[in-house]
Design a protein around this motif. Structure first.
Motif, mmCIF file in Angstrom:
data_model
loop_
_atom_site.group_PDB
_atom_site.id
_atom_site.type_symbol
_atom_site.label_atom_id
_atom_site.label_comp_id
_atom_site.label_asym_id
_atom_site.label_seq_id
_atom_site.Cartn_x
_atom_site.Cartn_y
_atom_site.Cartn_z
ATOM 1 N N GLN A 9 9.660 -8.426 23.674
ATOM 2 C CA GLN A 9 8.983 -8.902 24.646
ATOM 3 C C GLN A 9 9.606 -8.746 26.126
ATOM 4 O O GLN A 9 10.408 -8.943 26.221
ATOM 5 C CB GLN A 9 8.207 -10.350 24.249
ATOM 6 C CG GLN A 9 7.617 -10.137 22.829
ATOM 7 C CD GLN A 9 7.190 -11.680 22.620
ATOM 8 O OE1 GLN A 9 7.679 -12.522 22.967
ATOM 9 N NE2 GLN A 9 6.213 -11.835 21.720
ATOM 10 N N THR A 13 7.132 -12.815 29.376
ATOM 11 C CA THR A 13 6.461 -13.434 28.002
ATOM 12 C C THR A 13 7.321 -14.510 27.287
ATOM 13 O O THR A 13 6.500 -15.292 26.904
ATOM 14 C CB THR A 13 5.954 -12.229 27.146
ATOM 15 O OG1 THR A 13 5.339 -11.167 27.704
ATOM 16 C CG2 THR A 13 5.229 -12.484 25.955
ATOM 17 N N ARG A 201 1.750 -5.131 21.766
ATOM 18 C CA ARG A 201 2.507 -4.547 23.172
ATOM 19 C C ARG A 201 2.330 -3.236 23.420
ATOM 20 O O ARG A 201 1.958 -2.945 24.658
ATOM 21 C CB ARG A 201 3.784 -4.875 22.692
ATOM 22 C CG ARG A 201 4.275 -6.357 22.854
ATOM 23 C CD ARG A 201 5.926 -6.445 23.195
ATOM 24 N NE ARG A 201 6.328 -5.676 22.094
ATOM 25 C CZ ARG A 201 6.986 -6.269 21.073
ATOM 26 N NH1 ARG A 201 6.633 -7.544 20.625
ATOM 27 N NH2 ARG A 201 7.631 -5.600 20.066
ATOM 28 N N ARG A 261 1.557 -12.269 21.067
ATOM 29 C CA ARG A 261 1.544 -11.720 22.355
ATOM 30 C C ARG A 261 2.537 -12.929 23.110
ATOM 31 O O ARG A 261 2.911 -12.588 24.122
ATOM 32 C CB ARG A 261 0.430 -11.237 22.789
ATOM 33 C CG ARG A 261 0.094 -10.019 22.444
ATOM 34 C CD ARG A 261 -1.306 -9.668 23.111
ATOM 35 N NE ARG A 261 -1.776 -8.076 22.555
ATOM 36 C CZ ARG A 261 -2.872 -7.655 22.848
ATOM 37 N NH1 ARG A 261 -3.785 -8.406 23.717
ATOM 38 N NH2 ARG A 261 -3.322 -6.693 22.243
#
Length: 312
Positions: A9, A13, A201, A261
Motif C-alpha cells: 500500500q 494509506t 488498488r 484499502r
C-alpha cells in the motif's frame, strides 16, 4: 505468503497519525478522536461483512436440498456478478496485462473458495466449517510474521481443531471429506485476502470486484449446470439464490475490499478471526445447529489463536 497486503500500500494509506509531526497543544485533544473515528470505519465494514456472509451461508444451506452445493455456488456467483456488473459498469479498456492477471487470479480464488466451502457445509455444521476455514488466514499471518511465538498460537489453534473433531460434542466426529473441503477453502481464503487487496488498488471503486466475480461465475457455471440442471431456473430457487448472492457475495465482498484499502492485512485478519463465532451463531439461529460447551471452547481457542498470532 511472502509479505502482508499492507506492504504494497502507498505510504499515505498505511502511515499512522503518530508518525506525523506533533500538532500544537490545543489541537492534541481532537486529533486522537478523529483518528479513532476514522479507524472505526473500516472495522465496522469488516464486522458487517462477517455477519452478512455467515447468515447468507446459513440461507444457502437451506437451498442445497434443491440445487445441490455446486448449484448454490453457481447461483450465488452468477447473481452477484450480474448485480455488480450492472451497478459498477466496469471499463474493459485501459488496463494492463498485470491488472487482468490480478483480476483473473482473484476470480479463481473466489470460485475455489466458494466451491470448497459449500462442499464443506453440505457435510459438516456451519460453525465447524468456518472454524476450519479460518486456519487459512491464520497460516497467512504466521508465515508473514515469521516469529517463534506464533508457533504457540498455531498449536493453540490445532488444540481447538482437535476438540472440534473429537467425539462427544455437538459436532460429534466430523466428516473427514467435509473437513478437508473446509481446510481447502481456508487456503483459498488466504489467497482471496491477498488478491482482493491487490485488485482494490489496481481498479477504481468495485470495478475489479465486479470483473473478478464474473470470472468466478464463468468458472463455476459448468459445474452448477451439471449438478442442478433445470433446477437453477426455478423461480423460487432463483429468488433464494439472489438473496444468498447479496448476503454472501455482493455486500460482504464489497465491504471487505473497501476496508482493505484502509486496513493493513494483519488488522483485517484479526477481524476475520471472529468469523467462526459469527458462523456458529448463524448456524444456531437459522439452522438449529446446537453447540455444546466443548464446541464453544474449541471455537474460542481458534479465534483466540488467530487474534494472538496476528497481534504478535
Amino acid at each position: 505468503m511472502a509479505r502482508s497486503v499492507s506492504a504494497a500500500q502507498p505510504p499515505e494509506t498505511t502511515a499512522s497519525p503518530a508518525l506525523a509531526p506533533a500538532p500544537p497543544a490545543p489541537a492534541a485533544g481532537p486529533a486522537p478522536r478523529r483518528a479513532a473515528v476514522a479507524a472505526l470505519g473500516p472495522v465496522g465494514l469488516v464486522l458487517a461483512a462477517g455477519v452478512s456472509v455467515q447468515f447468507g451461508a446459513a440461507l444457502a444451506v437451506l437451498i442445497m436440498p434443491k440445487a445441490g452445493a455446486t448449484g448454490v455456488v453457481t447461483l450465488r456467483l452468477a447473481a452477484a456478478a450480474v448485480v455488480l456488473l450492472l451497478v459498477c459498469r466496469p471499463k474493459l479498456r485501459g488496463h494492463s496485462r498485470a491488472d487482468w492477471g490480478t483480476v483473473v487470479a482473484f476470480g479463481v480464488a473466489m470460485a475455489a473458495m466458494n466451491g470448497f466451502f459449500y462442499q464443506a457445509v453440505d457435510r459438516i455444521p456451519l460453525g465447524a466449517a468456518v472454524t476450519l476455514e479460518v486456519l487459512g488466514p491464520l497460516a497467512l499471518s504466521v508465515l508473514v510474521s515469521r516469529r517463534l511465538v506464533n508457533l504457540l498460537w498455531a498449536a493453540l489453534a490445532l488444540a481447538g481443531v482437535a476438540l472440534l473433531s473429537g467425539h462427544g460434542g455437538g459436532f460429534g466426529s466430523l466428516d473427514l471429506v467435509g473437513a478437508a473441503f473446509a481446510v481447502a477453502a481456508g487456503a483459498m481464503w488466504a489467497a482471496y485476502i491477498v488478491f482482493s487487496a491487490r485488485t482494490g488498488r489496481r481498479f477504481p471503486q468495485a470495478d475489479g470486484l465486479a470483473l473478478a466475480m464474473a470470472v468466478a461465475a464463468v468458472l463455476s457455471l459448468p459445474f452448477g449446470i451439471a449438478e442442478a440442471g433445470a433446477e437453477l431456473l426455478v423461480p423460487g430457487t432463483l429468488a433464494l439464490g439472489a438473496g444468498v448472492a447479496v448476503l454472501s457475495s455482493v455486500l460482504p465482498y464489497t465491504l471487505e475490499m473497501l476496508a482493505l484499502r484502509r486496513l493493513p492485512a494483519p488488522t483485517f485478519a484479526i477481524m476475520m478471526s471472529l468469523e467462526p463465532a459469527i458462523a456458529a451463531t448463524a448456524g444456531f439461529l437459522v439452522l438449529h445447529q446446537a453447540l455444546s460447551a466443548t464446541d464453544a471452547l474449541a471455537i474460542a481457542l481458534v479465534v483466540a489463536a488467530s487474534m494472538g498470532a496476528v497481534r504478535s
